[in-house]
Design a protein around this motif. Sequence first.
Motif, mmCIF file in Angstrom:
data_model
loop_
_atom_site.group_PDB
_atom_site.id
_atom_site.type_symbol
_atom_site.label_atom_id
_atom_site.label_comp_id
_atom_site.label_asym_id
_atom_site.label_seq_id
_atom_site.Cartn_x
_atom_site.Cartn_y
_atom_site.Cartn_z
ATOM 1 N N LEU A 545 0.838 -1.205 0.000
ATOM 2 C CA LEU A 545 0.000 0.000 0.000
ATOM 3 C C LEU A 545 0.872 1.255 0.000
ATOM 4 C CD1 LEU A 545 -2.706 -1.072 2.629
ATOM 5 C CD2 LEU A 545 -2.794 -1.272 0.133
ATOM 6 N N ARG A 546 0.330 2.307 -0.573
ATOM 7 C CA ARG A 546 1.013 3.605 -0.591
ATOM 8 C C ARG A 546 0.007 4.683 -0.214
ATOM 9 N NH1 ARG A 546 4.607 1.008 -0.463
ATOM 10 N NH2 ARG A 546 6.209 0.435 -1.972
ATOM 11 N N LEU A 547 0.507 5.747 0.360
ATOM 12 C CA LEU A 547 -0.323 6.928 0.576
ATOM 13 C C LEU A 547 0.098 7.959 -0.450
ATOM 14 C CD1 LEU A 547 -0.592 8.030 4.321
ATOM 15 C CD2 LEU A 547 -2.460 7.692 2.713
ATOM 16 N N ARG A 548 -0.859 8.441 -1.226
ATOM 17 C CA ARG A 548 -0.481 9.473 -2.181
ATOM 18 C C ARG A 548 -1.676 10.379 -2.462
ATOM 19 N NH1 ARG A 548 1.087 6.949 -7.195
ATOM 20 N NH2 ARG A 548 2.639 5.910 -5.930
ATOM 21 N N ASP A 549 -1.448 11.651 -2.449
ATOM 22 C CA ASP A 549 -2.488 12.633 -2.774
ATOM 23 C C ASP A 549 -3.772 12.396 -1.993
ATOM 24 O OD1 ASP A 549 -0.876 14.025 -4.463
ATOM 25 O OD2 ASP A 549 -1.449 12.859 -6.230
ATOM 26 N N GLY A 550 -3.650 12.031 -0.753
ATOM 27 C CA GLY A 550 -4.836 11.903 0.091
ATOM 28 C C GLY A 550 -5.606 10.619 -0.129
ATOM 29 N N ALA A 557 -6.710 -0.474 -6.874
ATOM 30 C CA ALA A 557 -7.651 0.647 -6.712
ATOM 31 C C ALA A 557 -7.065 1.668 -5.758
ATOM 32 C CB ALA A 557 -8.983 0.130 -6.148
ATOM 33 N N ARG A 558 -7.703 2.828 -5.738
ATOM 34 C CA ARG A 558 -7.311 3.820 -4.751
ATOM 35 C C ARG A 558 -8.517 4.154 -3.880
ATOM 36 N NH1 ARG A 558 -8.199 9.195 -5.917
ATOM 37 N NH2 ARG A 558 -6.241 9.997 -5.108
ATOM 38 N N ALA A 559 -8.219 4.312 -2.582
ATOM 39 C CA ALA A 559 -9.290 4.606 -1.636
ATOM 40 C C ALA A 559 -9.001 5.934 -0.975
ATOM 41 C CB ALA A 559 -9.370 3.506 -0.579
#
Length: 732
Positions: A545-550, A557-559
């Motif tokens: 997992l990564r954190l990016r742009d909130g 997918a992005r959550a």
Amino acid sequence: MASIGQPIDRVDGHLKVTGRAKYAAEFALPDVAHAMLVQSTIGAGEIIGFDLDEAKAMPGVLAIITPENAPKLATKGGAQQTVRAPLLQDMRVFYNGQHVAVVVADGLDRAAAAAAAVRVRYRHEEPVTSMDAVLDQAYVPKNFRNGERPADTKRGDPDSAFATGAVKLEATYTTPIEHHNPMEPHATIARWDGDRLTVWTAIQGISGAQQSLAGLFGIDPGNVRVICPYLGGGFGCKGNTWPPAVLAAMAARVVGRPVKLAVTRAQMFTSNGYRPRTIQKMRFAADAQGTLLAMRHDGYSQMSQPALGEFAEPVGLATEMLYACPNVAVTHRLIATNASLPTYMRAPGLASGNFALESAMDELAVALKMDPVEFRLRNYAEQDPHENKPYASKALRECYRQGAEMFGWSQRSPEPRSMRDGNVLIGWGMATSTYPTHRLPASAHVRIGANGTALVQVGTQDIGTGTYTVMSQIAADALGLPVERVQFELGDSSFPHAPVSGGSMTVASVGPAVLAACQATRDKLFDLARSDPRLGWQNTTADALRLRDGAVIGPDARAPVAELLAHKGMQFVAADSNAKAGEEHERYAMHAFGAQFVEVRFDPDLGALRVSRFVGAFDAGRVMNAKTARSQLIGGIVYGLGMALLEATHVDAETGRIVNANVAEYLMPVNADVPEIQTILVPNDERNSNPLGAKGIGELPMVGVAAAVANAVFHATGVRVRDLPIRIEHLV
Ligand code: MOS
């Protein structure tokens, strides 16, 4: 894109230039009364009594507090516990300008008028106004560097080694009293709510103020709240809780109303310390090849009367560690005078000590007929010779190389008075800079709001250096957010604890705490995402997992963080600290370094000395923000130019009164005094000392500037000036 290192604008810049950033004196409290300090007009003696009838009868006067009626303070009270007399606890007068009364009135002008009407009767004594006259009364500091080390250090046998030298130097260097003169003078608003005290105050250490005030007023530190969102500079004079802050709280208690006490510019000269005058005796020797054999640095610094506390200017700190010399002795002595208590001022000890050290190194290089950079490289320390440890990192060789190249040092003709532009003599000088990398534990608190923005809070300060900005950057990178979506708050003692903003340690102390708290927050977000059945990431490891742009970015997918949180109806809170900060000192010597190169032009017909070019190359570790870092470098170099050529506090020999207690006659550089300044930040990343890889940057750039200028002046004129500031009368 990573934000750390980028030259982003100050996040508080707009607030500052539009006047919306609130400084201590600007908080509007209903019913606030105004306090004005009354200061002694004699240099030594005792107060016999006060004539207050006239002042008391003046309009709006609420109280006149003197040592005869002042509430008694507890004897403990943090760093300032021994400063009794200026807290109106004592009838003795130790220096001219000591606080002897506080007048409180319902308006500033009324307080000032009544303060001027206070009459004090004294028994006079003869003040000691010059340390030079009483050098034989030098004494050993009782609590040098707060007891962390002895006042004297020695390795080898410098006195015997000196005798064997092919080239020798014995010389005495002096530096004057200097005052910090931050743009914002000190100010405090104090309010009592029962036994709870709130102060809005201009201070570099809110947690120190909390402890000091609690101790002096005999209350629990949890009942003291200190607020300081913005500072207009400090340079060390706001490092301690000085008497005016305490007197504001005392006055508020006496009149039962909030009280504002703003120190006037003139009063700043006896209210919150100064860089003490130093006399430094150097005894250096080298062999014929330029290898240092012996260094002895005996430092004397001016003190107040010992009853007021203790501060010793640590002038020998660089001498004992900067060069690979086997025989080195450093001593520190104090001379008591009738002056107020001195304190830290930007690069304490290093700035003044380095003037003597790097001037003496230049004098030896001249005697050896050796290039001054070459002489320093000949004695380059590959590991710390004082602590006998490896450096956490050291890129000083690169500083010399890149600085010399940018300056064009190889074009220098070594003979004094050999470089000219018409009738004008040109001099090129250089000096080494160094400043220790300090760290202390700090804690941070992070909250991710439902809108996906982060609020980060630390009880640290921004003295104008850019703490708001670089901490926002550190948090943004750790949370995968753009900087605009991080809100960093500081300057409130109800936030997690941080150390004083001094010793250039804020980034290395607070930064890792912010990083740790943000990483803890990120880990919690990943757990939340993995437990959210809608995403189907139950079997996904956090590594994927990564954190990016909130948003949390998963394999497929992005959550958005906001959505994850809203789904659970929650906000995230994580706190963490770098509680072990400082332990790396056990393994490593930690220092920042630099090389300063300067050109001066001296017109012998006019006696005019100008600095015409400056190049500073620095190893400050990893740079957090290229723009605020460069601002620190420029500011430090300008501060150093002031030390070299302009700054000095003058004391009347008879009365001990400071005669230039204003910014018209206390000379500081203005734009016309400052040439184009070129700066280099040599790439380095000191992960050995902290996870951000940063060293301190606030004090480093002023160290060595005065010596570099003095060395350039010698090169231009053939006159060696060993007494700061360098003035026309030295040269004509
Ligand atoms: Mo600095 S003299 O440590 O504020």
